[in-house]
Design a protein around this motif. Structure first.
Motif, short mmCIF file in Angstrom:
data_model
loop_
_atom_site.label_atom_id
_atom_site.label_comp_id
_atom_site.label_asym_id
_atom_site.label_seq_id
_atom_site.Cartn_x
_atom_site.Cartn_y
_atom_site.Cartn_z
N LYS A 470 24.14 58.13 66.30
CA LYS A 470 23.62 59.49 66.27
C LYS A 470 22.16 59.52 66.69
O LYS A 470 21.74 60.36 67.49
N GLU A 471 21.39 58.58 66.16
CA GLU A 471 19.96 58.53 66.46
C GLU A 471 19.72 58.21 67.93
O GLU A 471 18.75 58.69 68.53
N ARG A 472 20.60 57.44 68.53
CA ARG A 472 20.43 57.06 69.93
C ARG A 472 21.12 58.02 70.90
O ARG A 472 20.99 57.88 72.11
N GLY A 473 21.88 58.99 70.36
CA GLY A 473 22.59 59.95 71.22
C GLY A 473 23.87 59.41 71.81
O GLY A 473 24.46 60.02 72.71
N TRP A 474 24.36 58.29 71.29
CA TRP A 474 25.59 57.69 71.82
C TRP A 474 26.84 58.34 71.26
O TRP A 474 27.94 58.13 71.79
N ASP A 475 26.72 59.11 70.19
CA ASP A 475 27.91 59.68 69.56
C ASP A 475 28.50 60.82 70.36
O ASP A 475 29.54 61.37 70.00
N GLN A 476 27.87 61.20 71.48
CA GLN A 476 28.42 62.24 72.35
C GLN A 476 29.47 61.68 73.31
O GLN A 476 30.14 62.43 74.02
N LEU A 477 29.60 60.35 73.35
CA LEU A 477 30.57 59.72 74.25
C LEU A 477 31.99 59.83 73.70
O LEU A 477 32.18 59.96 72.49
N PRO A 478 33.01 59.79 74.56
CA PRO A 478 34.41 59.76 74.08
C PRO A 478 34.66 58.51 73.24
O PRO A 478 33.94 57.52 73.34
N VAL A 479 35.73 58.57 72.43
CA VAL A 479 36.08 57.42 71.61
C VAL A 479 37.32 56.73 72.19
O VAL A 479 38.25 57.38 72.67
N CYS A 480 37.28 55.41 72.19
CA CYS A 480 38.42 54.59 72.64
C CYS A 480 38.92 53.83 71.42
O CYS A 480 38.29 52.87 70.96
N MET A 481 40.06 54.27 70.88
CA MET A 481 40.59 53.69 69.65
C MET A 481 41.30 52.36 69.95
O MET A 481 42.25 52.32 70.73
N ALA A 482 40.81 51.29 69.33
CA ALA A 482 41.45 49.98 69.44
C ALA A 482 42.34 49.80 68.22
O ALA A 482 41.85 49.67 67.10
N LYS A 483 43.65 49.80 68.46
CA LYS A 483 44.62 49.87 67.36
C LYS A 483 45.89 49.12 67.74
O LYS A 483 46.22 48.98 68.92
N THR A 484 46.63 48.65 66.75
CA THR A 484 47.91 48.03 67.05
C THR A 484 48.80 48.98 67.83
O THR A 484 48.82 50.19 67.59
N GLN A 485 49.56 48.42 68.76
CA GLN A 485 50.46 49.24 69.57
C GLN A 485 51.79 49.51 68.89
O GLN A 485 52.55 50.37 69.31
N TYR A 486 52.08 48.78 67.82
CA TYR A 486 53.42 48.83 67.23
C TYR A 486 53.64 49.97 66.26
O TYR A 486 54.77 50.25 65.88
N ARG A 506 36.75 49.31 61.23
CA ARG A 506 35.92 48.23 60.70
C ARG A 506 34.61 48.07 61.46
O ARG A 506 33.62 47.55 60.92
N GLU A 507 34.60 48.49 62.74
CA GLU A 507 33.41 48.24 63.57
C GLU A 507 33.49 49.07 64.84
O GLU A 507 34.58 49.43 65.30
N PHE A 508 32.34 49.35 65.44
CA PHE A 508 32.27 50.03 66.73
C PHE A 508 31.65 49.09 67.76
O PHE A 508 30.81 48.24 67.43
N VAL A 509 32.07 49.24 69.01
CA VAL A 509 31.48 48.49 70.11
C VAL A 509 31.05 49.49 71.18
O VAL A 509 31.91 50.13 71.81
N PRO A 510 29.74 49.67 71.40
CA PRO A 510 29.30 50.62 72.44
C PRO A 510 29.58 50.07 73.83
O PRO A 510 29.18 48.95 74.16
N LYS A 511 30.27 50.85 74.65
CA LYS A 511 30.52 50.50 76.04
C LYS A 511 29.80 51.55 76.89
O LYS A 511 30.42 52.49 77.41
N LEU A 512 28.49 51.40 77.01
CA LEU A 512 27.67 52.45 77.62
C LEU A 512 27.91 52.57 79.12
O LEU A 512 27.79 53.65 79.69
N GLY A 513 28.25 51.47 79.77
CA GLY A 513 28.55 51.52 81.19
C GLY A 513 29.87 52.20 81.46
O GLY A 513 30.00 53.03 82.37
N ALA A 514 30.87 51.86 80.65
CA ALA A 514 32.18 52.51 80.77
C ALA A 514 32.09 53.97 80.37
O ALA A 514 32.82 54.82 80.87
#
Length: 551
Positions: A470-486, A506-514
């Motif tokens: 939020k402080e860095r303004g990154w929360d405006q990006l879309p979210v990519c949910m990493a989750k089991t496919q099953y 459990r954790e977030f990974v910023p992918k600012l280029g993507a």
């Protein structure tokens, strides 16, 4: 007859003839042998877009769903009906090819060729991505070694190395051992290549300039005082882009029935965004009247990310969404074990239909017409096929049985007719969430509307990251949910349509280029492992170069 045997006995046309079918000029073709090529022509005119058909599926099971088989069969059937058609697919990763899932070229008489080349090294895109990713890693460690001008904290470097094979032993490693001249000692790890941010960037980049601009934005780590450091600060975006200049070009191949097919990019959908490249899809849209593409795993993963991450970049929304289901997969979701799937079991099918119904509900929220394709297996009983069609009709969704695996385009002709009709219907695409909503709002929207979970639970680390973003303004990006496919949940054992469950971030990974934030849920891994008996055990080659065992 096995898939690879069918592929090896098929006659391919020279790739130049395949290119001519959709008007690709000779000077825009860079052949890799006789039957595959890179293409540089990406459009005819700015506004010449055809219809887009997105193929997705129910939650995958060990029984197999055959999404690529249906995608290819549908496209061949459209082509056989006189429609100018192209396919846009992802490239296979060696991880599943050598592991448990196998390749990604379809099956039976609904395949893309040359099957062996595509499933193995193809045109070298995966190797280029792996090399570019690891070159950046080497440059980061060299920066540490040569004085660390940027003040990078070795404990806060987020860029990992990658390898295009499932290698669990490399998930967590220590590098820099061997003394002062061997680098700075620090913890590191490997992801699989298809989970790398460079793969996501390649698949979302509009052109070479956009690729370079996105690479420059990549977050590599943080300084000792917590400030982010990007590739642009290292000054190596030009070098990394140079390594990907050829990988950025889409790959042209053909189906068994000679439908032109673009295979380009291959991010997994459970740990990345699961769609082939924007460039390949846009190229097909500009060259053909109908483009058939697919998104990885079930609609809760690949299709959601196609619609919420790829569509805004692509600038084109689907005209129809096709959900692939099988009697076998639904019976497994209804509680049947794999060894008993060949026995007719209407109660289990009825119970497992809850999974398909939830996928239908998820996709219907986007305002795009939905069609169900039942991928027929030889062991399906007529009673089961009819019951499944009745259940789909009862919820108001058009449904057709596809037998493209056995019959090629003829087996998907009725499906093609239904899809053509669906593409003519009014479509009013509605994004699932507003791009300017908070990251928590986006996650809650996906979790509640697509998964139908009751709540989201964040770890302490994830909550801290939310505040930082939020402080860095990154929360405006879309979210990519990493989750089991099953499962719709983050527990792979909760099959069907689970209720009253929570999603655990459990954790977030910023992918600012993507241009998105990855939310890691449950125990999903970014470097998978091989099974006890990997597919590699069955792959062989004889003295004449003939390959066996690929599937």
């Amino acid at each position: 007859m096995k898939d690879i045997e069918i592929a090896q006995k098929s006659e391919m046309l020279p790739i130049t003839q395949i290119a001519q079918k959709v008007g690709i000029k000779a000077e825009a073709i860079e052949p890799y042998g006789n039957y595959k090529a890179k293409i540089t022509q990406t459009s005819k005119t700015a506004d010449s877009q055809g219809k887009l058909i997105l193929v997705t599926a129910v939650s995958p099971t060990p029984a197999g769903e055959g999404k690529s088989t249906v995608t290819i069969g549908l496209a061949d059937a459209l082509s056989a009906a006189g429609k100018k058609t192209m396919i846009a697919l992802r490239e296979p990763s060696l991880g599943p090819v050598m592991g448990a899932k196998g390749g990604a070229t379809g099956g039976g008489y609904s395949q893309v060729l040359p099957m062996e080349d595509i499933n193995l090294h193809f045109t070298g895109d995966m190797h280029a991505l792996t090399t570019a990713n690891n070159t950046l890693a080497a440059l980061i460690d060299n920066h540490l070694q040569q004085g660390n001008e940027l003040g990078l904290d070795p404990r806060q470097i987020v860029w990992k190395r990658v390898l295009d094979i499932n290698d669990r032993a490399l998930r967590h490693i220590v590098i820099g051992m061997g003394g002062k001249s061997s680098g700075v000692v620090r913890q590191d790890g490997f992801d699989i290549t298809v989970a790398s941010e460079l793969m996501a960037i390649l698949c979302l980049a509009k052109d070479l300039a956009d690729l370079k601009a996105r690479i420059a934005k990549i977050l590599v780590g943080y300084t000792y005082d917590g400030q982010p450091v990007t590739v642009s600060q290292l000054g190596v975006e030009g070098a990394i882009t140079t390594l990907l200049k050829d990988a950025l070009k889409p790959n042209l191949v053909q189906t068994l029935e000679h439908t032109p097919t673009l295979i380009h990019g291959g991010p997994f959908a459970n740990i990345a965004h699961g769609c082939n490249s924007v460039l390949a899809t846009k190229t097909a849209l500009n060259l053909a009247d109908y483009t058939v593409t697919e998104a990885g795993f079930g609609s809760d993963l690949g299709a959601e990310k196609f619609l919420d991450i790829k569509t805004p970049v692509l600038g084109k929304t689907p005209d129809t969404i096709v959900i692939v289901a099988t009697v076998r997969a639904l019976k497994m979701n209804g509680g049947v074990v794999k060894t008993d799937l060949e026995q007719e079991d209407l109660p289990a099918l009825q119970a497992g239909f809850s999974n398909l119904k939830r996928h239908i509900q998820a996709m219907s929220q986007y305002g795009v017409p939905v069609v169900v394709a039942i991928n027929q297996f030889a062991t399906d009983s007529q009673n089961e096929l009819e019951r499944l069609q009745e259940m789909c009709q009862a919820v108001g969704v058009p449904v057709e049985v596809s037998n493209a695996w056995a019959l090629g385009s003829q087996g998907a002709s009725k499906l093609a007719e239904t899809v053509l009709s669906s593409c003519q219907q009014a479509s009013s695409f509605k994004p699932l969430y507003a791009q300017n909503s908070s990251l928590e709002e986006k996650i809650l929207t996906v979790v509640s509307k697509i998964y139908q979970a009751k709540n989201v639970v964040y770890s302490k680390k994830a909550l801290q990251q939310l505040q930082e973003f939020k402080e860095r303004g990154w929360d405006q990006l879309p979210v990519c949910m990493a989750k089991t496919q099953y499962s719709f949940s983050d527990d792979p054992k909760l099959l069907g349509a689970p209720k009253d469950f929570e999603i655990h971030v459990r954790e977030f990974v910023p992918k600012l280029g993507a241009g998105f934030i990855v939310a890691l849920t449950g125990n999903v891994l970014t470097m998978p492992g091989l099974p006890k008996k990997p597919a590699a055990n069955g792959i062989d080659i004889d003295e004449n170069g003939k390959i066996t065992g690929l599937f």
